[in-house]
Design a protein around this motif. Structure first.
Motif, PDB file in Angstrom:
ATOM      1  N   TYR A 153      30.291  26.817   9.077  1.00  0.00           N
ATOM      2  CA  TYR A 153      29.257  27.676   7.722  1.00  0.00           C
ATOM      3  C   TYR A 153      28.877  26.699   7.507  1.00  0.00           C
ATOM      4  O   TYR A 153      29.171  25.810   6.414  1.00  0.00           O
ATOM      5  N   ALA A 154      27.270  26.994   7.764  1.00  0.00           N
ATOM      6  CA  ALA A 154      26.761  25.635   7.268  1.00  0.00           C
ATOM      7  C   ALA A 154      25.946  26.421   6.002  1.00  0.00           C
ATOM      8  O   ALA A 154      24.537  26.646   5.685  1.00  0.00           O
ATOM      9  N   VAL A 155      26.748  26.829   4.890  1.00  0.00           N
ATOM     10  CA  VAL A 155      26.304  26.869   3.554  1.00  0.00           C
ATOM     11  C   VAL A 155      26.166  25.967   1.943  1.00  0.00           C
ATOM     12  O   VAL A 155      25.566  25.591   1.773  1.00  0.00           O
ATOM     13  N   THR A 156      27.363  25.453   2.063  1.00  0.00           N
ATOM     14  CA  THR A 156      27.133  24.886   1.483  1.00  0.00           C
ATOM     15  C   THR A 156      25.915  23.498   0.983  1.00  0.00           C
ATOM     16  O   THR A 156      26.341  23.217   2.644  1.00  0.00           O
ATOM     17  N   GLU A 157      25.645  22.765   0.074  1.00  0.00           N
ATOM     18  CA  GLU A 157      24.681  21.968  -0.167  1.00  0.00           C
ATOM     19  C   GLU A 157      25.245  20.310  -0.888  1.00  0.00           C
ATOM     20  O   GLU A 157      26.412  20.319  -1.490  1.00  0.00           O
ATOM     21  N   PRO A 158      24.428  19.622  -0.880  1.00  0.00           N
ATOM     22  CA  PRO A 158      24.954  18.451  -1.224  1.00  0.00           C
ATOM     23  C   PRO A 158      24.918  18.891  -2.888  1.00  0.00           C
ATOM     24  O   PRO A 158      25.313  18.241  -4.069  1.00  0.00           O
ATOM     25  N   GLY A 159      23.918  19.727  -2.948  1.00  0.00           N
ATOM     26  CA  GLY A 159      23.506  19.792  -4.745  1.00  0.00           C
ATOM     27  C   GLY A 159      24.302  21.601  -4.795  1.00  0.00           C
ATOM     28  O   GLY A 159      23.772  22.285  -5.705  1.00  0.00           O
ATOM     29  N   ASN A 181      14.676  24.212   7.074  1.00  0.00           N
ATOM     30  CA  ASN A 181      14.290  23.008   6.519  1.00  0.00           C
ATOM     31  C   ASN A 181      15.585  22.380   5.697  1.00  0.00           C
ATOM     32  O   ASN A 181      15.420  23.262   4.538  1.00  0.00           O
ATOM     33  N   GLY A 182      16.281  21.959   5.687  1.00  0.00           N
ATOM     34  CA  GLY A 182      17.623  21.318   4.304  1.00  0.00           C
ATOM     35  C   GLY A 182      18.802  20.232   4.804  1.00  0.00           C
ATOM     36  O   GLY A 182      18.981  20.333   5.899  1.00  0.00           O
ATOM     37  N   THR A 183      19.580  20.397   4.280  1.00  0.00           N
ATOM     38  CA  THR A 183      20.441  19.492   4.246  1.00  0.00           C
ATOM     39  C   THR A 183      22.034  19.960   3.984  1.00  0.00           C
ATOM     40  O   THR A 183      21.703  20.910   2.855  1.00  0.00           O
ATOM     41  N   LYS A 184      23.415  20.226   4.780  1.00  0.00           N
ATOM     42  CA  LYS A 184      23.928  21.114   4.575  1.00  0.00           C
ATOM     43  C   LYS A 184      24.908  20.281   4.591  1.00  0.00           C
ATOM     44  O   LYS A 184      24.664  19.020   5.481  1.00  0.00           O
ATOM     45  N   MET A 185      26.408  20.236   4.004  1.00  0.00           N
ATOM     46  CA  MET A 185      27.666  19.921   3.472  1.00  0.00           C
ATOM     47  C   MET A 185      29.218  20.547   4.627  1.00  0.00           C
ATOM     48  O   MET A 185      29.079  21.549   3.854  1.00  0.00           O
ATOM     49  N   GLY A 233      42.603  13.970   1.852  1.00  0.00           N
ATOM     50  CA  GLY A 233      43.388  14.497   2.799  1.00  0.00           C
ATOM     51  C   GLY A 233      42.887  14.888   3.548  1.00  0.00           C
ATOM     52  O   GLY A 233      41.678  15.283   3.892  1.00  0.00           O
ATOM     53  N   GLN A 234      43.633  15.988   4.258  1.00  0.00           N
ATOM     54  CA  GLN A 234      43.337  17.001   6.353  1.00  0.00           C
ATOM     55  C   GLN A 234      41.988  15.579   6.194  1.00  0.00           C
ATOM     56  O   GLN A 234      41.028  16.446   6.601  1.00  0.00           O
ATOM     57  N   ARG A 235      42.800  14.819   6.743  1.00  0.00           N
ATOM     58  CA  ARG A 235      41.765  13.584   6.796  1.00  0.00           C
ATOM     59  C   ARG A 235      41.464  13.817   8.416  1.00  0.00           C
ATOM     60  O   ARG A 235      39.986  13.360   8.838  1.00  0.00           O
ATOM     61  N   CYS A 236      42.386  14.703   8.991  1.00  0.00           N
ATOM     62  CA  CYS A 236      41.658  15.255  10.792  1.00  0.00           C
ATOM     63  C   CYS A 236      40.454  15.832  10.845  1.00  0.00           C
ATOM     64  O   CYS A 236      39.864  16.070  11.817  1.00  0.00           O
ATOM     65  N   SER A 237      40.437  17.054   9.330  1.00  0.00           N
ATOM     66  CA  SER A 237      38.844  17.938   9.321  1.00  0.00           C
ATOM     67  C   SER A 237      38.024  16.434   9.755  1.00  0.00           C
ATOM     68  O   SER A 237      37.856  16.782   9.125  1.00  0.00           O
ATOM     69  N   ASP A 238      37.007  17.728  10.180  1.00  0.00           N
ATOM     70  CA  ASP A 238      35.633  16.845  10.303  1.00  0.00           C
ATOM     71  C   ASP A 238      34.680  17.522   9.206  1.00  0.00           C
ATOM     72  O   ASP A 238      34.175  18.402   9.537  1.00  0.00           O
ATOM     73  N   THR A 239      34.495  16.156   8.460  1.00  0.00           N
ATOM     74  CA  THR A 239      33.176  17.196   7.019  1.00  0.00           C
ATOM     75  C   THR A 239      32.071  16.432   7.243  1.00  0.00           C
ATOM     76  O   THR A 239      32.104  14.830   7.317  1.00  0.00           O
ATOM     77  N   ARG A 240      31.478  16.741   7.506  1.00  0.00           N
ATOM     78  CA  ARG A 240      29.621  15.896   8.036  1.00  0.00           C
ATOM     79  C   ARG A 240      28.598  16.752   6.944  1.00  0.00           C
ATOM     80  O   ARG A 240      28.344  17.879   7.043  1.00  0.00           O
ATOM     81  N   MET A 241      27.611  15.885   6.767  1.00  0.00           N
ATOM     82  CA  MET A 241      26.288  16.232   6.263  1.00  0.00           C
ATOM     83  C   MET A 241      25.398  16.785   7.379  1.00  0.00           C
ATOM     84  O   MET A 241      24.997  16.189   8.709  1.00  0.00           O
ATOM     85  N   VAL A 242      25.014  18.092   7.322  1.00  0.00           N
ATOM     86  CA  VAL A 242      24.297  18.264   8.990  1.00  0.00           C
ATOM     87  C   VAL A 242      22.517  18.745   8.152  1.00  0.00           C
ATOM     88  O   VAL A 242      23.052  19.341   7.277  1.00  0.00           O
TER      89      VAL A 242
END
Length: 413
Positions: A153-159, A181-185, A233-242
């Motif tokens: 779900y690519a909605v949240t952004e760094p800002g 064009n843009g960046t998501k987290m 926490g929840q360290r096996c969950s994968d969170t990345r900037m895309v």
């Protein structure tokens, strides 16, 4: 769909609307009940068995290595515990939200990081269920039920976290394509087969009408997946900037209609916030159980510490938190299943359950004392895992804002 395992066999397809059948309608005689139907208990038993026998034994190792839990994702898929609110028409079990919340709580009891990895699928799928065309649903939801895939779900952004209206990612019409064009987290982004992307398409319009939702294949040219973030926490969950660099998609990839993206995202939260709250209940329940068992075994002054009023009262508060949080989650899930708008109750459930998870983890460590601070004990991990529930899917402050703005409609002056 028949779900089979060596532990249990559950026919999920007839359970598609078990909560509606069980609770009837809000005004029907006897509609209010705190018992589960036979079908719901079967789902609960399946999910709890999976959690206690498969998730609990490996949770600490996944926390340590931070590896993505693919083996458990695959097993959950084989058992029918993934993609649970996908409609039957597209190969899913189409469970009610109450049944889904039972599963979310059960899995998070074992490890909320693994639970988040599983639940992120539901979050990505929710906008499609709410508003996508038959063709999109068939293409993207159908594949999720056929094999163990994950989506993001690519909605949240760094800002722009809680301020969804402040997102900067743009989609511009170029010929017959939309170029993003843009960046998501986002969660699951390192492994996502596809993304639901919210982007600004009409920058001059009001924020509520300026955005459009797109479904984007994960292998589309221009998608750059960043490094895995190392979270508390929840360290096996994968969170990345895309990053989306000139990612071109067709008009057919629009979810709903142009300009309705914000509204669709908000409707999706009515489905997913109760499930996140249910995950928080799982953490609160695990902390309560671990602390209660320890308090019966640990002795000071010649008796188990559970007999000391200071400890007993902490355990009592933990029980109050877990029970109250669960009831609020079920209330919000029931409202959605009964066809009511559940935004108000979903925000209440998420706020209270998130706080219950944090408080129970904290009190659990306190009951165990110094050993609770050690990584050998599960309370240490629960303590770190719990905090995110007050942050993702809308912070507790955002939930309170939603609640407070709803109150005048309930109690007009």
């Amino acid at each position: 769909m028949l779900v089979k395992s060596g532990l249990q066999r559950v026919a999920l397809r007839p359970l598609a609307r078990a909560s509606q059948r069980f609770y009837a309608t809000p005004s029907a005689p006897g509609a209010v009940s705190f018992a589960l139907s036979d079908e719901q208990r079967a789902i609960q038993e399946l999910a709890q068995t999976f959690s206690r026998e498969k998730v609990v034994p490996v949770a600490a190792e996944y926390d340590r290595t931070m590896e993505y839990p693919w083996p458990l994702i695959k097993e959950a898929h084989s058992l029918g515990l993934l993609n649970t609110h996908v409609p039957e028409k597209y190969g899913g079990p189409e469970l009610g939200l109450l049944e889904c919340s039972i599963i979310s709580e059960s899995v998070a009891f074992g490890c909320s990081g693994i639970g988040t990895a599983m639940e992120a699928n539901g979050l990505a799928e929710a906008p499609l269920i709410v508003a996508a065309s038959h063709e999109i649903k068939n293409k993207f939801l159908g594949r999720m039920t056929e094999e163990p895939l994950v989506a993001s779900y690519a909605v949240t952004e760094p800002g722009a976290g809680s301020d969804v209206a402040g997102i900067k990612t743009k989609a511009t019409k170029v010929g017959d394509k939309w170029v993003i064009n843009g960046t998501k987290m986002c969660t699951n982004s390192g492994h996502a087969n596809w993304f639901f992307v919210l982007a600004v398409t009409d920058p001059d319009a009001h924020p509520s009408k300026s955005m459009t939702g797109f479904v984007v294949e994960g292998d589309t040219e221009g998608i750059v997946r960043g490094k895995k973030e190392i979270n508390m926490g929840q360290r096996c969950s994968d969170t990345r900037m895309v990053t989306f660099n000139d990612v071109a998609v067709s008009e057919e990839n629009i979810v709903g209609k142009r300009g309705e993206g914000f509204k669709i995202a908000m409707k999706a939260f009515d489905i997913t916030r109760p499930l996140v709250a249910a995950g928080a209940v799982g953490v609160a329940q695990r902390a309560l159980e671990e602390a209660t068992k320890y308090a019966q075994e640990r002795k000071t002054m010649g008796q188990p510490i559970i007999n000391h009023q200071g400890v007993g009262f902490m355990l009592a508060d933990m029980a109050i938190n877990a029970e109250a949080a669960r009831n609020l989650v079920w209330r919000s899930a029931w409202a959605k299943d009964a066809g009511e708008r559940n935004t108000f109750h979903a925000s209440i459930a998420k706020t209270f359950a998130s706080r219950a998870a944090v408080e129970n983890a904290n009190l659990g460590v306190q009951v165990l004392g110094g050993i609770g601070f050690n990584t050998e004990m599960p309370l240490e991990k629960l303590y770190r895992d719990a905090k995110i529930f007050e942050l993702y899917e809308g912070t507790s402050q955002i939930q309170r804002l939603i609640i407070s703005r709803t109150l005048p409609t309930i109690y007009p002056a």
